[in-house]
Design an enzyme around this catalytic site. Structure first.
Site, mmCIF file in Angstrom:
data_model
loop_
_atom_site.group_PDB
_atom_site.id
_atom_site.type_symbol
_atom_site.label_atom_id
_atom_site.label_comp_id
_atom_site.label_asym_id
_atom_site.label_seq_id
_atom_site.Cartn_x
_atom_site.Cartn_y
_atom_site.Cartn_z
ATOM 1 N N ARG A 20 0.819 -1.219 0.000
ATOM 2 C CA ARG A 20 0.000 0.000 0.000
ATOM 3 C C ARG A 20 0.853 1.270 0.000
ATOM 4 N NH1 ARG A 20 -4.004 -0.379 4.750
ATOM 5 N NH2 ARG A 20 -2.326 -1.565 5.735
ATOM 6 N N LEU A 22 1.284 3.494 -2.214
ATOM 7 C CA LEU A 22 0.654 4.697 -2.770
ATOM 8 C C LEU A 22 -0.200 5.402 -1.719
ATOM 9 C CD1 LEU A 22 0.234 6.538 -5.178
ATOM 10 C CD2 LEU A 22 -1.630 5.067 -5.946
ATOM 11 N N LYS A 23 -0.902 4.612 -0.933
ATOM 12 C CA LYS A 23 -1.740 5.186 0.122
ATOM 13 C C LYS A 23 -0.876 5.985 1.112
ATOM 14 C CE LYS A 23 -4.878 3.623 3.803
ATOM 15 N NZ LYS A 23 -6.177 4.074 3.292
ATOM 16 N N GLU A 506 -23.653 -0.651 16.647
ATOM 17 C CA GLU A 506 -22.695 -1.401 15.816
ATOM 18 C C GLU A 506 -21.233 -1.103 16.142
ATOM 19 O OE1 GLU A 506 -23.742 -1.376 11.600
ATOM 20 O OE2 GLU A 506 -25.868 -1.188 12.067
ATOM 21 N N CYS A 665 -29.055 1.990 0.526
ATOM 22 C CA CYS A 665 -28.384 3.300 0.503
ATOM 23 C C CYS A 665 -28.605 4.048 -0.800
ATOM 24 C CB CYS A 665 -26.889 3.143 0.661
ATOM 25 S SG CYS A 665 -26.412 2.093 1.982
ATOM 26 N N HIS A 716 -24.166 12.329 4.589
ATOM 27 C CA HIS A 716 -22.905 12.449 3.857
ATOM 28 C C HIS A 716 -22.272 13.810 4.076
ATOM 29 C CE1 HIS A 716 -23.705 8.664 2.043
ATOM 30 N NE2 HIS A 716 -24.869 9.078 1.585
ATOM 31 N N CYS A 748 -28.755 7.124 6.133
ATOM 32 C CA CYS A 748 -27.936 5.911 6.229
ATOM 33 C C CYS A 748 -27.360 5.853 7.643
ATOM 34 C CB CYS A 748 -26.823 5.961 5.172
ATOM 35 S SG CYS A 748 -25.927 4.393 4.972
#
Ligand code: GLN
Ligand code: ZN
Length: 776
Positions: A20, A22-23, A506, A665, A716, A748
């Site tokens: 990873r 690039l991340k 959750e 969603c 969002h 959501c």
């Protein structure tokens, strides 16, 4: 290339780096920890490594410009200067700052995958993001308008070609084709079809191709996956115009037209008439299309055979492929074929060898990018008559046979159980009207009941605790104690502010699919099997390799604990079978519908156990049901049939008094409203706050009978809506649905939000519902 081999292409490689890299570089750059120069060097390092790796593994047609710092569609928008005014670019090269503002907005805020282009008062927002055809890769949606002009504004394809050439690699640059690029975009005016911009766009492609030809490129790859979709006449004409013009104006370069993710089907006649030198076809999703191509193709058309699955992680049976393709090669002639994965390898993890903890049997059945290239190289030799690959072929054979016969895959109990599924198991005892009456009496909820979708903020404390626990630094007991405290405070808070139906939050879940997959039999997990979802966000999909069953209850204890804290209904939370299926790498040895049915039975058992434990409301999320829709409309019906059937199978085993909820969603249900109704959930919550409830019209027109919670709070955005705004949205919903059907909830789950945003927003939501009850 040795004489005893065929050309091998990859079409594109994962760009994220095996670790990873690039991340790390991107996030370092965004956080101001590394300079632009350092970011660009890290990126160049990844490209060099990819070229070298492919070269050493035997790829003879190596791509360039398949790399991207963020997204190849965004790169294309930047290449042609399709940059909305809001980003302040006028002409000349596009800066990295502008590029990343288009990708992420200027506030550097966390970007949710389903998030759109609206951020009031928060600087320039990011471009909208959406799924790349039927993959879980998200691209930045290009924006078009009437009269738009295009100019070459980034030399990336040319620079990366040069960069490879300087290292000694003759590459085949990859570009998103002009037709697919326009079709992927959107226009503010819905009546405007971006395809009408084709004539202004193509000259930019001509310029790029001419430059590439001048520098020595022999081939380019133009990706036109839109060729596997249902196309209207305007698009078909556009294809002919675009490719006619490219052939005319840049005769010095050969075009490999790449299609993938399905059959070219009824577009084949057009595809075969295009003046291109090569055509790539996906023979994994559509093996049968090869016949038609054999008969219809020009005698000099080079055919790139997509024979290795670029969308899934299974090892191929190479001997079987050799047998299948021998006659094909004989027919076309060696000089007319190339071997390739079905699509770019972007959609599979990089290297299986990094997985040291994977079950050794399962590991033997898998192939990631590196292994897939090795398979192609072996196949290329075998098909050219090189006898030295016998060992590799027989290993592949043995692995395939071992997989077929493995007891790890086949569970007779599961087979027996799926064989007994009957109609009654997919039907609730009574029709909705009867259930609704029983439930109304049982719950005594007020008009416009309020609830949430399930998750509450996953704070950094929670993520840290999970990481510490995973590392063994936090004991299970301490971790669970911490989660219990978080749950308890969320439950008590919900009760305090007066929500009618509560959730546990959750907090114990890492991810809505992985959490269940980890507890079901038949799934394996990787340590490094990352696949790019968008930008610097990568996912590690579970690998579903065997028959699925549920060894023991998965959610009962958390639910029981949460319900013990309150007398209000505690809605239990499950992920549905279609969603678990869609977000995993799934088996290729049985139909998806069959796997889905197995998962549905496992979830059905969980539903039964929850009911037994006392749960009165159970929500089964099917976030991915609509995204699982096949690319071709003619395939929708059969998909929807088994998807709906699976949902009914997992949700129908309960008493009339038990209320089944589902959540999705999105809200564009026009084309599939009958399937949504057929799911027969007592309550469905959907995303509507940004559409001013207009998307509810589909429900109105259908006379949808069951209860609905249209989202009234846009989760969002960090913005906190006022009670009056929420009230206005509810008023719009009331114009379309009857009061007795309506629930009040956010769009959501709230896991990506902060408590400082969630608290006032939900207080306002409850206030809006109360206000309404006074006057209704
Ligand atoms: N229950 C899940 C949550 O609230 C649903 C998320 C989803 O559908 N994407 O997070
Ligand atoms: Zn959702």
């Amino acid at each position: 290339m040795s004489l005893l081999s065929l050309p091998v292409a990859t079409l594109g490689m994962p760009r994220i780096g095996p670790r990873r890299e690039l991340k790390l570089a991107l996030e370092g750059y965004w956080a101001g920890k590394i300079s632009e120069q350092q970011l660009l060097e890290a990126a160049a390092g990844l490209r060099v490594a990819n070229w070298a790796r492919q070269n050493s593994l035997g790829v003879t047609i190596i791509p360039s410009n398949d790399f991207s710092l963020y997204d190849q569609i965004l790169d294309t928008s930047v290449m042609v200067g399709a940059i909305p005014e809001a980003y302040g670019w006028e002409s000349g090269p596009v800066s990295l700052k502008t590029y990343f503002t288009m990708a992420r907005g200027s506030q550097d805020k966390e970007h949710d995958a389903s998030c759109a282009h609206v951020h009031q008062g928060l600087g320039a927002s990011a471009q909208e993001m959406t799924k790349w055809l039927d993959t879980n890769y998200h691209y930045m949606v290009p924006e078009f308008h009437k009269g738009q002009t295009f100019t070459l504004s980034s030399r990336k394809p040319i620079e990366e070609y040069d960069e490879a050439k300087a290292l000694g690699y003759q590459t085949r640059p990859v570009l998103v084709g002009p037709v697919t690029f326009l079709k992927l975009g959107k226009a503010a005016d819905p009546a405007f079809d971006p395809i009408s911009l084709l004539d202004s766009l193509v000259p930019v492609y001509v310029e790029v191709l001419q430059e590439l030809a001048k520098r020595g490129a022999e081939w380019v790859q133009l990706d036109e996956p839109y060729l596997v979709l249902d196309l209207d006449e305007a698009t078909r004409t556009a294809l002919q115009r675009a490719y006619g013009r490219l052939a005319e104006e840049v005769p010095g370069i050969k075009v490999m037209l790449a299609t993938y993710f399905g059959a070219i089907g009824d577009n084949l006649a057009i595809a075969l008439k295009l003046p291109v030198a090569g055509l790539h076809v996906d023979l994994v999703r559509s093996p049968q299309q090869l016949n038609q191509i054999e008969y219809g193709a020009r005698a000099d058309l080079v055919v790139s055979l997509g024979v290795i699955d670029g969308r899934n992680v299974w090892r191929s049976n190479l001997s079987a492929l050799v047998e299948r393709f021998k006659p094909v090669i004989a027919k076309f002639g060696k000089e007319r074929v190339q071997l390739a994965p079905s699509c770019s390898l972007l959609h599979v993890p990089i290297d299986l060898e990094l997985e040291t903890e994977l079950d050794s049997d399962v590991k033997r059945w898998l192939a990631f990018s590196v292994q897939k290239i090795q398979e192609l190289a072996t196949l290329a030799k075998a098909l050219a008559g090189d006898g030295n690959v016998i060992v590799a072929l027989s290993e592949s054979d043995l692995a395939a046979r071992a997989r077929q016969a493995s007891p790890k895959i086949h569970d007779t109990a599961v087979a027996q159980r799926t064989a007994t599924i009957d109609e009654a198991m997919r039907r609730r005892n009574s029709a909705f009207a009867t259930r609704a009456e029983v439930q109304r009496k049982r719950f005594g909820l007020p008009l416009f009941p309020t609830t949430t979708i399930g998750s509450f903020p996953q704070t950094s404390e929670i993520r840290n605790a999970r990481a510490e626990h995973a590392k063994g630094k936090l004991t299970k007991a301490k971790y669970e104690q911490f989660l219990k405290e978080e749950t308890a405070s969320a439950v008590l808070w919900q009760e305090d502010i007066g929500l009618d139906v509560l959730v546990h939050g959750e907090f114990e879940r890492n991810d809505m699919v992985q959490y269940f997959a980890e507890q079901l039999s038949g799934f394996a997990f990787t340590k490094h099997g990352w696949v790019q979802s968008y930008g610097s966000r990568y996912v590690r999909p579970p690998i579903l390799f065997g028959d699925v069953s549920r060894p023991k209850p998965m959610t009962i204890e958390w639910w029981r604990y949460a319900q013990s804290l309150t007398r209000k209904p505690m809605k239990a939370m499950l992920t549905g079978p279609v969603t678990i299926l869609t977000w995993s790498f799934v088996r290729d040895d049985i139909p998806r519908s069959e796997t889905c049915r197995q998962i549905a039975l496992a979830i059905r058992d969980e539903v039964a156990d929850l009911e037994k434990a006392g749960a009165t409301m159970i929500q089964i999320d099917e976030a991915a049901l609509r995204e699982g829709l096949p690319l071709r409309r003619s395939d929708w019906r059969s998909y929807l049939d088994w998807a709906v059937e699976s949902f009914r199978l997992c949700s129908s085993g309960v008493a009339d008094a038990t209320q089944i909820h589902t959540h999705m969603c999105y809200s564009e249900f026009n084309a599939i409203i009958d399937a949504i109704a057929a799911m027969d959930a007592d309550v469905i919550s959907i995303e509507t706050s940004r559409s001013k409830m207009e998307l509810l019209d589909a429900f109105t027109a259908f006379k949808y009978p069951n209860d609905i919670g249209p989202g009234v709070y846009d989760i969002h955005s960090p913005r906190v809506p006022e009670a009056s705004e929420i009230g206005d949205l509810i008023a719009l919903a009331r114009q379309r649905l009857s009061d007795s059907q309506l629930w009040i909830n956010p769009d959501c789950g709230l896991k990506t939000r902060k408590w400082t945003e969630v608290r006032p927003a939900l207080v306002n939501m409850v206030a809006a519902a109360r206000e309404l009850r006074k006057t209704s």
